[in-house]
Design an enzyme around this catalytic site. Sequence first.
Site, PDB file in Angstrom:
ATOM      1  N   GLU A  94       9.345  -3.981  10.277  1.00  0.00           N
ATOM      2  CA  GLU A  94       9.653  -3.016   9.782  1.00  0.00           C
ATOM      3  C   GLU A  94      10.464  -1.838  11.484  1.00  0.00           C
ATOM      4  O   GLU A  94       9.525  -1.471  11.654  1.00  0.00           O
ATOM      5  CB  GLU A  94       8.636  -1.900   9.091  1.00  0.00           C
TER       6      GLU A  94
ATOM      7  N   ASP B 269       0.297  -1.145   0.178  1.00  0.00           N
ATOM      8  CA  ASP B 269      -0.596  -0.025   0.350  1.00  0.00           C
ATOM      9  C   ASP B 269       0.811   1.048  -0.239  1.00  0.00           C
ATOM     10  O   ASP B 269       0.710   2.567   0.378  1.00  0.00           O
ATOM     11  CB  ASP B 269      -0.920  -0.396   1.556  1.00  0.00           C
ATOM     12  N   SER B 270       2.449   0.876  -0.069  1.00  0.00           N
ATOM     13  CA  SER B 270       3.472   2.188  -0.060  1.00  0.00           C
ATOM     14  C   SER B 270       2.942   2.816  -1.779  1.00  0.00           C
ATOM     15  O   SER B 270       2.992   3.401  -1.925  1.00  0.00           O
ATOM     16  CB  SER B 270       4.106   1.619  -0.341  1.00  0.00           C
TER      17      SER B 270
ATOM     18  N   LYS C  69      -1.154  -9.834   3.462  1.00  0.00           N
ATOM     19  CA  LYS C  69      -0.245  -8.878   4.179  1.00  0.00           C
ATOM     20  C   LYS C  69      -1.169  -7.806   4.961  1.00  0.00           C
ATOM     21  O   LYS C  69      -1.680  -6.976   4.326  1.00  0.00           O
ATOM     22  CB  LYS C  69       1.294  -8.105   3.718  1.00  0.00           C
TER      23      LYS C  69
ATOM     24  N   ASP D  85      -0.769  -6.786  -0.245  1.00  0.00           N
ATOM     25  CA  ASP D  85      -0.913  -5.713   1.484  1.00  0.00           C
ATOM     26  C   ASP D  85      -2.891  -5.643   1.901  1.00  0.00           C
ATOM     27  O   ASP D  85      -3.806  -5.057   0.167  1.00  0.00           O
ATOM     28  CB  ASP D  85      -0.709  -4.140   1.503  1.00  0.00           C
TER      29      ASP D  85
ATOM     30  N   GLU E 105      -1.263  -5.284   8.495  1.00  0.00           N
ATOM     31  CA  GLU E 105      -0.258  -4.700   9.837  1.00  0.00           C
ATOM     32  C   GLU E 105      -1.168  -4.529  11.398  1.00  0.00           C
ATOM     33  O   GLU E 105      -2.714  -4.715  11.353  1.00  0.00           O
ATOM     34  CB  GLU E 105      -0.639  -2.943   8.976  1.00  0.00           C
TER      35      GLU E 105
HETATM   36  O1  KIV Z   1       3.782  -1.228   1.651  1.00  0.00           O
HETATM   37  C1  KIV Z   1       5.091  -1.358   1.610  1.00  0.00           C
HETATM   38  O2  KIV Z   1       5.010  -1.258   0.814  1.00  0.00           O
HETATM   39  C2  KIV Z   1       5.011  -2.125   2.655  1.00  0.00           C
HETATM   40  C3  KIV Z   1       6.863  -1.716   3.045  1.00  0.00           C
HETATM   41  C4  KIV Z   1       7.119  -1.084   2.906  1.00  0.00           C
HETATM   42  C5  KIV Z   1       7.179  -2.783   3.685  1.00  0.00           C
HETATM   43  O3  KIV Z   1       4.523  -2.596   3.706  1.00  0.00           O
END
Ligand code: KIV
Length: 263
Positions: free
Chosen positions: A180, A45-46, A112, A84, A114
């Site tokens: 992280e 989600d970056s 993934k 994500d 968080e």
């Molecule tokens: O969203 C993302 O790119 C991430 C990385 C920073 C691990 O979670």
Amino acid sequence: MKAVTLNTLKDWKAAGEKFSVITCYDAAFSQRINEAEIDVMLIGDSLGMVLQGHDSTLPVTLDDMVYHTRAVKAGNSRSLIMADLPFMSDPSQEALLNNAAALMRAGAHLVKIEGDAWLAPGITELTRRGIPVCAHLGLTPQTVNQLGGYKVQGRGEAGQPLVEAAQKLEAAGASLLLLECVPSEVGKAVTEAVNCPVIGIGAGPHTDGQVLVLHDLLGITPGKVAKFVKNFMQEADSIPAALSAYHHAVKNGHFPSEEHCFK
Ligand code: KIV
């Protein structure tokens, strides 16, 4: 080239072999990353920051993640694909399951999420239904407002609770962990405390895998770059060469070096 699966990563952890992970958001880069033999692609989600230009990942929607996961899947055949779950994907267990299912239908091999030890029941439900999970601990960018900024986590006495959370999440069914921005000693302690593979970003050299954001690695990040970032374009004459240099640096244990780590 043989496809990378979760079992491949587990075997590599047992054998002490490192693996490379990179974020990816479209089919063209997905193909180049496949050619560079990078092991895992993360539709992170970056993308809210590096593609959409926001100052955090919070505005990213599930539809955004599904769109980019489909594009990445279309371009790749070897890497394991992880997507994500965006901010507030789990207001209820039912919503969590539906949102994760949407990412799997779009082409992800695992999702993934968080959080911390409180993720355990959700992880158990997802894995019961055949959706493998990577739990993202330490600096969790979706909680940046609560953390008061993008700061190193797990310093001093805050290290041991992270180790315990990692063990609880593995016991709940997590197939992978991502750590992280923590001191290298915490990265080492977590990696040694669990059987599942641990991916690090700013978590030191001891984790089983390393991940970087694609735009950071290519030196085109809008704004300030973090200490743990290395621009692989500085020593490469093309994007494929930079991707390949990153992959080999991780596999050989040359990245991250001390300058990219927190004490
Ligand atoms: O969203 C993302 O790119 C991430 C990385 C920073 C691990 O979670």
